[in-house]
Design an enzyme around this catalytic site. Structure first.
Site, mmCIF file in Angstrom:
data_model
loop_
_atom_site.group_PDB
_atom_site.id
_atom_site.type_symbol
_atom_site.label_atom_id
_atom_site.label_comp_id
_atom_site.label_asym_id
_atom_site.label_seq_id
_atom_site.Cartn_x
_atom_site.Cartn_y
_atom_site.Cartn_z
ATOM 1 N NE ARG A 236 43.580 44.546 27.388
ATOM 2 C CZ ARG A 236 42.428 45.042 27.804
ATOM 3 N NH1 ARG A 236 42.320 46.347 28.008
ATOM 4 N NH2 ARG A 236 41.391 44.249 28.023
ATOM 5 C CD GLU A 265 47.103 46.841 33.589
ATOM 6 O OE1 GLU A 265 46.101 46.196 33.998
ATOM 7 O OE2 GLU A 265 47.067 47.590 32.607
ATOM 8 C CG HIS A 284 43.079 48.124 33.226
ATOM 9 N ND1 HIS A 284 43.865 47.138 32.674
ATOM 10 C CD2 HIS A 284 41.999 48.243 32.391
ATOM 11 C CE1 HIS A 284 43.300 46.661 31.574
ATOM 12 N NE2 HIS A 284 42.169 47.332 31.395
#
Length: 341
Positions: A236, A265, A284
């Site tokens: 993360r 993000e 991601h």
């Protein structure tokens, strides 16, 4: 409970035309409601006995949570639940389960690929190909190098297995130390991280984001790493101080980084990370193999059957820790089972 007497499950983050693949298999056992935006969720959540968070974001549920008086169980479509665990949910008796296990092999393969990209300089090869430049050079081995996996849970073990198959020496950092096994030559506690970082050629971060992991990788951690080491983050973004990482990369304190997750993000266009030759940026996607959606639905359907039968659920999240421990089990009072509605 619906008028038919069946429990109601809210599929949050989906529409009837874009429902999770295979979720309609639950229609003979429960009444499924779909809601894709906060307003729709607010209208539906009061009827729900359980929630399948297909889009596991706090913004979708938090504003409507005051009406969620019937909800006893929430299944997340993600393995990481940091973006979902808003304070009222954490304080509640609602049992949260995640998709632990679905993404392990994909993330491990992706991580191995990133380490190979560094060792074999695939980026340099592709760049020279585009310029029709023939430049012979040596590549680095993975065999014999040392890998430190920070977060030695199921994903970390999958990473370690592939690394061991390539001849790497694998160590791990976990919530508590434990004996060596067929994957990890050593597993220590978080307080031992700074002592082990100087020994690693590759450091792979698979940690969830929680208060105890917030910006764990900061100035002190990057200063402890070898200048020749590579840092891979598939955990993360919030576990890393990005400014400290950028500084280490710019000043030669770190040889390279491969980053699949970020503090913000999508990664902002003005981030220096985009333009660094020693950085790999990906959006991601490390665990998202073709077919992951159906695999997550299968986890939900299995847990749904367990919930309806009043049995133990798989992948119960410790809401204080922010993840599902390997030995996760339901609360002793049985909260979350269908008979507790």
């Amino acid at each position: 409970m619906s008028t038919s007497g069946r429990p109601v499950v809210l599929v949050a983050g989906a529409t009837p035309d874009d429902a999770p693949p295979g979720v309609d298999a639950a229609n003979d056992r429960v009444e499924l409601l779909t809601a894709a935006d906060p307003e729709e969720v607010g209208a539906a959540i009061a009827r729900a006995d359980a929630i399948f968070a297909w889009r596991p974001e706090a913004t979708l549920l938090e504003a409507a949570w005051g009406a969620a008086g019937r909800v006893r169980w929430l299944q997340s479509a993600s393995a990481g639940v940091d973006s979902l665990l808003f304070p009222a949910l954490v304080r509640s008796d609602v049992v949260v389960t995640n998709a632990r296990g679905v993404f392990d092999e994909g993330m491990a393969e992706y991580t191995l690929g990133l380490m190979l990209c560094f060792a074999k300089d695939f980026a340099g090869t592709l760049d020279r190909q585009r310029h029709a430049e023939w430049k012979y050079r040596y590549s680095e081995p993975l065999a014999g190098t040392r890998l430190l996996v920070v977060g030695a849970g199921s994903i970390g073990r999958a990473v370690g297995r592939l690394a061991r198959a390539c001849g790497m020496h694998v160590e791990g950092i976990a919530r508590s130390s434990r004996a060596a096994d067929d994957v990890f030559e050593w597993v220590g506690e978080a307080r031992e991280l700074l002592d082990r970082l100087p020994h690693a050629d590759y450091v792979v971060n698979v940690l969830p984001h929680a208060p105890h992991t917030d910006r764990l990788f900061g100035t002190e951690a990057f200063a402890a790493m070898r200048s020749s080491a590579r840092f891979v983050n598939v955990g993360r973004g919030g576990t890393v101080d990005e400014q400290a990482l950028i500084h280490a990369l710019e000043t030669g304190g770190l040889a390279g980084a491969a980053l699949d997750v970020f503090t913000e993000e999508p990664l902002p266009e003005d981030s220096p990370l985009w333009g660094m030759n020693n950085v790999i940026v990906s959006p991601h996607m490390s665990g998202d193999l073709v077919g992951w959606e159906r695999a997550v639905v299968d986890v939900f359907l299995d847990n749904l059957d367990r919930w309806l039968r009043g049995e133990s659920l798989h992948n119960v999240v410790d809401k204080a820790l922010g993840y599902a421990p390997a030995n996760a089990s339901p609360p002793a009072n049985g909260a979350g089972r269908v008979e507790d509605r």
